[in-house]
Design a protein around this motif. Structure first.
Motif, PDB file in Angstrom:
ATOM      1  N   ILE A  56      -0.486 -47.214  21.569  1.00 23.43           N
ATOM      2  CA  ILE A  56       0.116 -46.973  22.894  1.00 23.43           C
ATOM      3  C   ILE A  56      -1.014 -46.721  23.898  1.00 23.43           C
ATOM      4  CG2 ILE A  56       1.686 -45.495  24.232  1.00 23.43           C
ATOM      5  CD1 ILE A  56       2.772 -44.456  21.531  1.00 23.43           C
TER       6      ILE A  56
ATOM      7  N   ASP B 241      -1.085 -45.889  15.904  1.00 21.65           N
ATOM      8  CA  ASP B 241      -1.745 -44.689  16.440  1.00 21.65           C
ATOM      9  C   ASP B 241      -2.059 -43.642  15.373  1.00 21.65           C
ATOM     10  OD1 ASP B 241      -1.958 -45.015  19.383  1.00 21.65           O
ATOM     11  OD2 ASP B 241       0.198 -45.352  19.229  1.00 21.65           O
TER      12      ASP B 241
ATOM     13  N   GLU C 275      -4.356 -35.638  14.676  1.00 19.45           N
ATOM     14  CA  GLU C 275      -4.129 -34.311  15.273  1.00 19.45           C
ATOM     15  C   GLU C 275      -2.677 -34.098  15.688  1.00 19.45           C
ATOM     16  OE1 GLU C 275      -5.488 -33.529  19.522  1.00 19.45           O
ATOM     17  OE2 GLU C 275      -6.193 -31.732  18.540  1.00 19.45           O
ATOM     18  N   ASP C 276      -2.020 -35.178  16.121  1.00 16.55           N
ATOM     19  CA  ASP C 276      -0.689 -35.024  16.706  1.00 16.55           C
ATOM     20  C   ASP C 276       0.406 -34.714  15.696  1.00 16.55           C
ATOM     21  OD1 ASP C 276      -1.442 -35.458  19.383  1.00 16.55           O
ATOM     22  OD2 ASP C 276      -1.693 -37.582  18.936  1.00 16.55           O
TER      23      ASP C 276
ATOM     24  N   ARG D 248       5.743 -43.317  16.861  1.00 20.97           N
ATOM     25  CA  ARG D 248       4.942 -42.386  16.069  1.00 20.97           C
ATOM     26  C   ARG D 248       5.812 -41.396  15.292  1.00 20.97           C
ATOM     27  NH1 ARG D 248      -0.274 -40.010  18.672  1.00 20.97           N
ATOM     28  NH2 ARG D 248      -0.647 -39.923  16.442  1.00 20.97           N
TER      29      ARG D 248
ATOM     30  N   GLY E 114      -1.380 -32.571  19.868  1.00 14.85           N
ATOM     31  CA  GLY E 114      -2.349 -32.749  20.949  1.00 14.85           C
ATOM     32  C   GLY E 114      -1.964 -31.874  22.138  1.00 14.85           C
TER      33      GLY E 114
ATOM     34  N   ARG F 103       5.892 -35.868  25.634  1.00 17.00           N
ATOM     35  CA  ARG F 103       5.973 -35.986  24.170  1.00 17.00           C
ATOM     36  C   ARG F 103       6.537 -34.726  23.493  1.00 17.00           C
ATOM     37  NH1 ARG F 103       2.291 -39.946  22.410  1.00 17.00           N
ATOM     38  NH2 ARG F 103       2.234 -41.566  23.995  1.00 17.00           N
TER      39      ARG F 103
ATOM     40  N   HIS G 225      -1.456 -35.235  27.009  1.00 19.62           N
ATOM     41  CA  HIS G 225      -1.348 -34.049  26.157  1.00 19.62           C
ATOM     42  C   HIS G 225      -2.117 -32.886  26.794  1.00 19.62           C
ATOM     43  CE1 HIS G 225      -0.730 -36.902  22.557  1.00 19.62           C
ATOM     44  NE2 HIS G 225       0.358 -36.172  22.628  1.00 19.62           N
TER      45      HIS G 225
ATOM     46  N   ILE H 167      -6.965 -46.496  24.111  1.00 19.88           N
ATOM     47  CA  ILE H 167      -5.568 -46.204  23.760  1.00 19.88           C
ATOM     48  C   ILE H 167      -5.296 -44.691  23.906  1.00 19.88           C
ATOM     49  CG2 ILE H 167      -5.008 -48.247  22.387  1.00 19.88           C
ATOM     50  CD1 ILE H 167      -5.793 -46.660  19.867  1.00 19.88           C
ATOM     51  N   ASP H 168      -5.896 -44.154  24.962  1.00 16.69           N
ATOM     52  CA  ASP H 168      -5.607 -42.776  25.402  1.00 16.69           C
ATOM     53  C   ASP H 168      -5.990 -41.701  24.380  1.00 16.69           C
ATOM     54  OD1 ASP H 168      -4.461 -44.118  27.518  1.00 16.69           O
ATOM     55  OD2 ASP H 168      -2.386 -43.773  26.889  1.00 16.69           O
ATOM     56  N   GLY H 169      -6.898 -42.008  23.482  1.00 12.47           N
ATOM     57  CA  GLY H 169      -7.268 -41.026  22.458  1.00 12.47           C
ATOM     58  C   GLY H 169      -8.692 -40.534  22.652  1.00 12.47           C
TER      59      GLY H 169
ATOM     60  N   CYS I 124      -8.083 -35.681  19.181  1.00 10.86           N
ATOM     61  CA  CYS I 124      -6.953 -36.420  18.577  1.00 10.86           C
ATOM     62  C   CYS I 124      -7.267 -36.956  17.189  1.00 10.86           C
ATOM     63  CB  CYS I 124      -6.580 -37.615  19.437  1.00 10.86           C
ATOM     64  SG  CYS I 124      -6.749 -37.361  21.194  1.00 10.86           S
TER      65      CYS I 124
HETATM   66  C1  CIR Z   1      -0.599 -42.049  21.874  1.00  8.02           C
HETATM   67  O1  CIR Z   1      -0.232 -42.445  22.990  1.00  8.02           O
HETATM   68  O2  CIR Z   1       0.106 -41.341  21.160  1.00  8.02           O
HETATM   69  C2  CIR Z   1      -1.956 -42.496  21.377  1.00  8.02           C
HETATM   70  N1  CIR Z   1      -2.237 -43.793  21.855  1.00  8.02           N
HETATM   71  C3  CIR Z   1      -3.016 -41.517  21.799  1.00  8.02           C
HETATM   72  C4  CIR Z   1      -2.835 -40.164  21.181  1.00  8.02           C
HETATM   73  C5  CIR Z   1      -3.860 -39.205  21.624  1.00  8.02           C
HETATM   74  N2  CIR Z   1      -3.727 -37.959  20.930  1.00  8.02           N
HETATM   75  C6  CIR Z   1      -4.082 -36.789  21.437  1.00  8.02           C
HETATM   76  O3  CIR Z   1      -4.408 -36.667  22.622  1.00  8.02           O
HETATM   77  N3  CIR Z   1      -3.961 -35.738  20.648  1.00  8.02           N
END
Ligand code: CIR
Length: 255
Positions: free
Chosen positions: A18, A60, A65-66, A85, A117, A133, A163, A244-246, A250
């Motif tokens: 994502i 992902d 961590e999430d 996820r 996160g 989330r 996050h 991908i925003d990580g 994470c």
């Molecule tokens: C997401 O959107 O879930 C992943 N692409 C990125 C998750 C990043 N996780 C975090 O900040 N703990």
């Protein structure tokens, strides 16, 4: 001190993670290489690293961590808010790995959603971001579990970032790295705030591990501020995960 870390190797499907970053798709081979260097940096801090196998079904899933919160008393398996996820937290190898370290494992249940996160640990207190989330129900379930073990939690509303730890990193010793919407949050006034400039906002996602701080490559102001505080800094390139925003936090569970 952290003794253990769990990571999951990125799978080929990481290119479909994502993303809201508009930076293109990650290069799989480079992501693998960067992940290896991340594990090497963690190893330097003295932790024992458990490496989980890549899982192609979940693009992902390297952002381990999430899917769990690891406290000093128990581990809590989350229920991710992102649909793609949602079942990552049920992966048997993750649960098996956690059960090697924890006698007590708890679960967040529907309709609660939470991604860790969104959780920042400061000693025995856990700040929980209420985000796209993590919903109120998930946050409240988490606080009830924490309280059962003599720990505590509080909710921080999030407006802009994905996050909570996208914009905050607790570096121990009262030092808190803060970016964007958190710079003026009353919750964090009592900390020694290190303010991250807007053009280095991604650099706010650092991790403290046993007196080292892992800092992403390419954020010189953040790196210097952390060095000036006397920490030993390990710089790790996360360019492919940023797409991908990580980021650094994470990619691991630390406990
Ligand atoms: C997401 O959107 O879930 C992943 N692409 C990125 C998750 C990043 N996780 C975090 O900040 N703990």
């Amino acid at each position: 001190m952290f003794k253990n870390v769990i990571v999951r190797v990125p799978s080929k499907s990481v290119v479909e993670g994502i993303s809201s970053a508009n930076l293109g798709k990650p290069d799989y081979n480079l992501a693998l290489k960067q992940h290896e260097l991340y594990v090497s940096a963690l190893t330097k801090t003295g932790v024992n690293v458990t490496v989980l196998e890549p899982n192609d079904e979940f693009p992902d899933s390297c952002f381990v961590e999430d899917v769990a919160l690891c406290t000093r008393k128990c581990a809590i398996i989350t229920r991710p808010g992102a649909e793609t996820r949602r079942n990552e937290s049920a992966l048997p190898d993750l649960q098996e790995a956690l059960s090697k370290f924890y006698e007590h494992i708890e679960y967040i249940k529907a309709p609660g959603t939470i991604e860790a996160g969104d959780i920042m640990m400061v000693g025995d207190h856990f700040y929980i971001g209420e985000s796209a989330r993590t919903n109120r129900e998930g946050a409240e379930q988490m606080i009830a579990i924490l309280e059962k073990y003599g720990l505590s939690g509080s909710i921080v509303p999030l407006k802009e970032v994905l996050h909570l730890k996208t914009g905050l990193a607790y570096l121990e010793n009262n030092n808190l790295l803060v970016a964007g919407e958190f710079v003026k949050s009353p919750e964090f006034e009592k900390y020694n705030k290190i303010i991250v400039p807007e053009d280095e906002a991604y650099g706010a996602n650092c991790i403290w591990v046993n007196d080292y701080v892992l800092v992403p490559e390419g954020y010189p102001t953040v790196q210097k501020a952390i060095e000036d505080l006397g920490y030993k800094v390990l710089v790790v390139d996360t360019s492919e995960f940023r797409k991908i925003d990580g980021g650094l936090s994470c990619l691991s569970l630390r406990f």
